[in-house]
Structures are given as C-alpha cells and as structure tokens.
Write an enzyme that holds these catalytic residues in place. Structure first.
Site, PDB file in Angstrom:
ATOM      1  N   HIS A   1      24.875  45.690  40.101  1.00  0.00           N
ATOM      2  CA  HIS A   1      26.203  45.239  39.673  1.00  0.00           C
ATOM      3  C   HIS A   1      26.809  44.456  40.835  1.00  0.00           C
ATOM      4  O   HIS A   1      26.714  44.876  41.994  1.00  0.00           O
ATOM      5  CB  HIS A   1      27.069  46.446  39.311  1.00  0.00           C
TER       6      HIS A   1
ATOM      7  N   CYS B   1      32.419  48.673  34.570  1.00  0.00           N
ATOM      8  CA  CYS B   1      31.371  47.932  35.288  1.00  0.00           C
ATOM      9  C   CYS B   1      29.974  48.497  35.044  1.00  0.00           C
ATOM     10  O   CYS B   1      28.980  47.813  35.279  1.00  0.00           O
ATOM     11  CB  CYS B   1      31.675  47.876  36.775  1.00  0.00           C
TER      12      CYS B   1
ATOM     13  N   ASN C   1      33.099  39.428  40.474  1.00  0.00           N
ATOM     14  CA  ASN C   1      32.766  40.657  39.757  1.00  0.00           C
ATOM     15  C   ASN C   1      33.116  40.460  38.279  1.00  0.00           C
ATOM     16  O   ASN C   1      34.288  40.381  37.923  1.00  0.00           O
ATOM     17  CB  ASN C   1      33.572  41.820  40.363  1.00  0.00           C
TER      18      ASN C   1
HETATM   19  O1  UT7 Z   1      33.237  46.926  40.258  1.00  0.00           O
HETATM   20  C1  UT7 Z   1      33.913  48.138  40.165  1.00  0.00           C
HETATM   21  C2  UT7 Z   1      34.234  48.772  41.417  1.00  0.00           C
HETATM   22  N1  UT7 Z   1      35.012  47.957  42.301  1.00  0.00           N
HETATM   23  C3  UT7 Z   1      34.599  47.785  43.540  1.00  0.00           C
HETATM   24  O2  UT7 Z   1      33.526  48.219  43.870  1.00  0.00           O
HETATM   25  C4  UT7 Z   1      35.524  47.139  44.518  1.00  0.00           C
HETATM   26  C5  UT7 Z   1      35.575  47.966  45.748  1.00  0.00           C
HETATM   27  N2  UT7 Z   1      36.509  47.520  46.752  1.00  0.00           N
HETATM   28  C6  UT7 Z   1      36.391  46.375  47.487  1.00  0.00           C
HETATM   29  O3  UT7 Z   1      35.565  45.542  47.197  1.00  0.00           O
HETATM   30  C7  UT7 Z   1      37.259  46.211  48.691  1.00  0.00           C
HETATM   31  O4  UT7 Z   1      37.927  47.423  48.940  1.00  0.00           O
HETATM   32  C8  UT7 Z   1      38.305  45.073  48.591  1.00  0.00           C
HETATM   33  C9  UT7 Z   1      37.614  43.729  48.680  1.00  0.00           C
HETATM   34  C10 UT7 Z   1      39.103  45.173  47.311  1.00  0.00           C
HETATM   35  C11 UT7 Z   1      39.290  45.166  49.759  1.00  0.00           C
HETATM   36  O5  UT7 Z   1      38.573  45.115  50.988  1.00  0.00           O
HETATM   37  P1  UT7 Z   1      38.826  46.199  52.127  1.00  0.00           P
HETATM   38  O6  UT7 Z   1      37.987  45.825  53.251  1.00  0.00           O
HETATM   39  O7  UT7 Z   1      38.621  47.554  51.507  1.00  0.00           O
HETATM   40  O8  UT7 Z   1      40.332  45.956  52.498  1.00  0.00           O
HETATM   41  P2  UT7 Z   1      41.580  46.948  52.496  1.00  0.00           P
HETATM   42  O9  UT7 Z   1      42.052  47.188  51.087  1.00  0.00           O
HETATM   43  O10 UT7 Z   1      41.276  48.142  53.342  1.00  0.00           O
HETATM   44  O11 UT7 Z   1      42.645  46.075  53.222  1.00  0.00           O
HETATM   45  C12 UT7 Z   1      42.480  45.668  54.600  1.00  0.00           C
HETATM   46  C13 UT7 Z   1      43.587  44.715  54.960  1.00  0.00           C
HETATM   47  C14 UT7 Z   1      44.980  45.192  54.569  1.00  0.00           C
HETATM   48  O12 UT7 Z   1      45.879  44.797  55.574  1.00  0.00           O
HETATM   49  P3  UT7 Z   1      46.401  45.837  56.667  1.00  0.00           P
HETATM   50  O13 UT7 Z   1      47.065  46.938  55.900  1.00  0.00           O
HETATM   51  O14 UT7 Z   1      45.167  46.285  57.415  1.00  0.00           O
HETATM   52  O15 UT7 Z   1      47.356  45.028  57.497  1.00  0.00           O
HETATM   53  C15 UT7 Z   1      45.273  44.424  53.303  1.00  0.00           C
HETATM   54  O16 UT7 Z   1      46.660  44.233  53.093  1.00  0.00           O
HETATM   55  O17 UT7 Z   1      43.390  43.471  54.275  1.00  0.00           O
HETATM   56  C16 UT7 Z   1      44.598  43.113  53.599  1.00  0.00           C
HETATM   57  N3  UT7 Z   1      44.255  42.364  52.398  1.00  0.00           N
HETATM   58  C17 UT7 Z   1      44.111  41.031  52.388  1.00  0.00           C
HETATM   59  N4  UT7 Z   1      44.210  40.114  53.356  1.00  0.00           N
HETATM   60  C18 UT7 Z   1      43.987  38.819  53.008  1.00  0.00           C
HETATM   61  C19 UT7 Z   1      44.020  42.849  51.155  1.00  0.00           C
HETATM   62  N5  UT7 Z   1      43.717  41.831  50.328  1.00  0.00           N
HETATM   63  C20 UT7 Z   1      43.771  40.696  51.057  1.00  0.00           C
HETATM   64  C21 UT7 Z   1      43.549  39.348  50.759  1.00  0.00           C
HETATM   65  N6  UT7 Z   1      43.651  38.449  51.777  1.00  0.00           N
HETATM   66  N7  UT7 Z   1      43.192  38.925  49.541  1.00  0.00           N
END
Ligand code: UT7
Length: 320
Positions: A247, A115, A277
């Site tokens: 980015h 990225c 992204n």
């Molecule tokens: O570009 C290069 C670098 N990349 C980035 O900068 C990406 C960085 N990361 C992110 O953007 C975020 O971490 C994500 C968008 C990928 C995920 O968001 P988050 O707020 O960090 O969510 P999380 O992984 O902590 O998950 C929270 C909850 C989980 O459920 P529980 O365990 O709390 O019950 C996940 O299973 O959200 C759940 N979850 C979803 N729910 C509905 C994860 N993906 C989804 C989904 N739809 N698509």
C-alpha cells in the site's frame, strides 16, 4: 482437486489532472521539499468535477478485462473496494456492473476497509473462487479521496490522491493466490476517521482526520508483524518473495517494510511519488504499473500488504 484463483489481467486508471507539490505550496503553509522528504510524494492525480469513483473504476476494469482476454459479460462476481462510493447506495460495484453493460446478474458488492480495502476484496473474491461458487471475479480498488480531503489541513491534504486499479481473477489448477491474512482492531478509530457520515447526521461536508505520527508508528509495527505472520504461516523465508507490492502510504513506511524483508528497493513497487496515497486503489494501481512496465513477470511471488483506517491491515501472497 483444490480450486485456486489466478490473476489473469490487471488494469488501472488515473484522472488527467495532476496536483504537484509546487501547486500545494501556493495553497497551504508547506514546501515541496518537506512533502517529498516526509512522504516521498511529488504529485497526485485528482478526479475532475463530475468524475465519479465508478467512472475511475470503469476505466481500470475495462483495461483489466482487456488484459485478461475475458468479456465483461462472462465475469462471475464484482467486488469494489472503496471508501468513497458514488452514493450510500447502490454500491459502486452495482453501478460498475451497469456501466460495464453486464446483464448476467452476477453478484456485485462493495468492501469497506479503507486503505486495506483491496487486500480485503481480493481475499473475499479468492474465497468465492476457492469454494467453487464462481469461476471468475473482477476486483477493483477505486477512490475519489479528494472529495473527503480538507484542503486547509496541511498535515493531511498533502497525502491523498484519486485513482483506480483492477484485477481479473479466474479459477485455476495451481495458485495463483497462495494465502491471505486479514485483521482489524476497532479500538483505534480516533486516530484515523472521517468526521461525519449518514447515521451521525453531521451538518456540512465531511473530511478525513488523522493523527499522522501515531498512525505512522502503528503502520510500521503492524506491517512488520503481518510480514512475519505471512512468511511463517506459509513456510517461507524473506528471500522467497520476488516483489513487495505495498500500500502506497508513505515512502518511509514502505522502506521500513522492505528493510524488514531484507529487500533492495529495486524489488519494491513504488508509485507513491506519482500517485500519492490512493487508499484502496493504491495496490492495484502499483501492481498494474509494474506489470505494464514489464517488471513483474509471470511465475513470480508477490507480497501485497496494507494498513489503514479501522484500523484494518492484511496481506495477500500471490504467484503472478
Ligand atoms: O494510508 C493509511 C494510513 N496513513 C498513513 O500511513 C499515514 C501515516 N502518517 C504519515 O505519513 C506522516 O505522519 C505524515 C506525513 C502525515 C506527517 O509526517 P510526520 O513526520 O509524522 O510529521 P508530524 O505530524 O510529526 O509533524 C512534524 C512537524 C510539525 O511541526 P512541529 O510541531 O514539529 O513544529 C508539523 O506541524 O511538521 C509540521 N508539518 C508540516 N510542515 C510543513 C505537518 N505538515 C506539514 C506540511 N508542511 N505539510
């Protein structure tokens, strides 16, 4: 006299097919609302079957060349930032050179910094011009991330999109690119990676794997630090920056950086909602979008910054 490098043209290209959050809802266990709230993304573009990274790069490059008023044959260097090259080799930059019909034997190579790829590529091209080795450069960020996306992984596949952006740089008496700051730390490979590759010789398809939440926290903290480093090294205050061109990973990461700069979101170029992204393509796509919308004006000071797999991160400070 010091030679500087100015951006004299920008261009971008998005494939026609749009994948909306609503369509993703029908494929995986998610909701449009969750995706939009956690990422800011509403839709992303996907390359068609047979549409390659070099094809996207070509369209973006042609538009940047047109905007610059330069002929392809006069370009002195081609650098393509990509994590999704057409092939292992030749480089996508060489393929692009041929597709542009360039026969002047100018150097052409790819840069792989995921990225942060465009920031890295711009920095490399800047050094070539500053050293007097070339007078102009075509710098492209192009990706077909859909080809390394595991469409069954709901925490990951919602993020990515395909596209390309390009700039033409030319030697100038005044900046132009004011400064670039690049970093990497290979210790965090397990948090964001592709689960296969040539040397690993893994059977079957290879996909991106990410510990999203850990990457998110690292991204916010690291971008915070790169903003400080860039301002300090160049004797600037946060109010000297006219535009943040970040980015486009996640709206919440972008908002955190804007807060750090004390910048209203109206001075931040935001395309993550429409593009998702697109890794190395995201900054030049955002830049070209804002230039063509007439928002970014000549003479304004831009801060481009990125964080990505590697980890890699960096910034480019440029007077447009
Ligand atoms: O570009 C290069 C670098 N990349 C980035 O900068 C990406 C960085 N990361 C992110 O953007 C975020 O971490 C994500 C968008 C990928 C995920 O968001 P988050 O707020 O960090 O969510 P999380 O992984 O902590 O998950 C929270 C909850 C989980 O459920 P529980 O365990 O709390 O019950 C996940 O299973 O959200 C759940 N979850 C979803 N729910 C509905 C994860 N993906 C989804 C989904 N739809 N698509």
């Amino acid at each position: 006299m010091t030679v500087h490098a100015r951006i004299i043209g920008t261009g971008s290209y998005l494939p026609a097919r749009i994948l909306t959050n609503a369509e993703l809802e029908t494929r995986i266990d998610t909701t449009s609302a969750w995706i939009e709230e956690r990422t800011g993304i509403r839709q992303r573009h996907l390359a068609a079957d047979g549409e390659l990274t070099s094809d996207l790069a070509l369209r973006a490059a042609e538009r940047a060349l047109e905007a610059s008023g330069m002929e392809a044959g006069d370009i002195g260097l081609i650098v393509v930032a990509t994590t999704t090259p057409d092939r292992v080799f030749p480089s996508t930059a060489c393929v692009l050179q041929a597709k542009l019909g360039i026969i002047n034997a100018c150097p052409a190579f790819d840069v792989q910094a995921v990225c942060s790829g465009f920031v890295y590529a711009l920095s490399v091209a800047h050094q070539f011009i500053r050293s007097g080795q070339v007078e102009s450069a075509l710098v492209v960020g192009a990706e077909t991330l859909s080809r390394i996306t595991d469409w069954t992984d709901r925490s990951n596949c919602i993020l990515w999109g395909d596209g390309a952006g390009a700039v033409v740089l030319r030697a100038a008496d005044t900046p132009g690119i004011v400064a670039t700051h690049l970093h990497a730390d290979g210790r965090y490979q397990d948090l964001l990676f592709v689960d296969g590759g040539v040397s690993l010789k893994k059977e079957g398809a290879c996909y991106m794997r990410m510990s999203g939440n850990a990457v998110f926290k690292m991204a916010v903290n690291t971008l915070d630090a790169i903003v400080d480093e860039t301002l300090e090294a160049n004797g600037l205050g946060k109010h000297d920056i006219d535009w943040l061109v970040p980015h486009q990973a996640n709206i919440r990461i972008i908002q955190a950086t804007a807060r750090k700069l004390g910048m209203g979101m109206e001075r931040v170029v935001m395309t993550v909602d429409r593009h998702g992204n697109t890794s190395a393509a995201s900054i030049p796509l955002a830049l070209d979008t804002a230039v063509r919308e007439g928002r970014i004006q000549r003479g304004e000071l831009l801060l481009m910054e990125a964080f990505g797999g590697g980890f890699t991160w960096g910034s480019v400070l440029a007077r447009f």
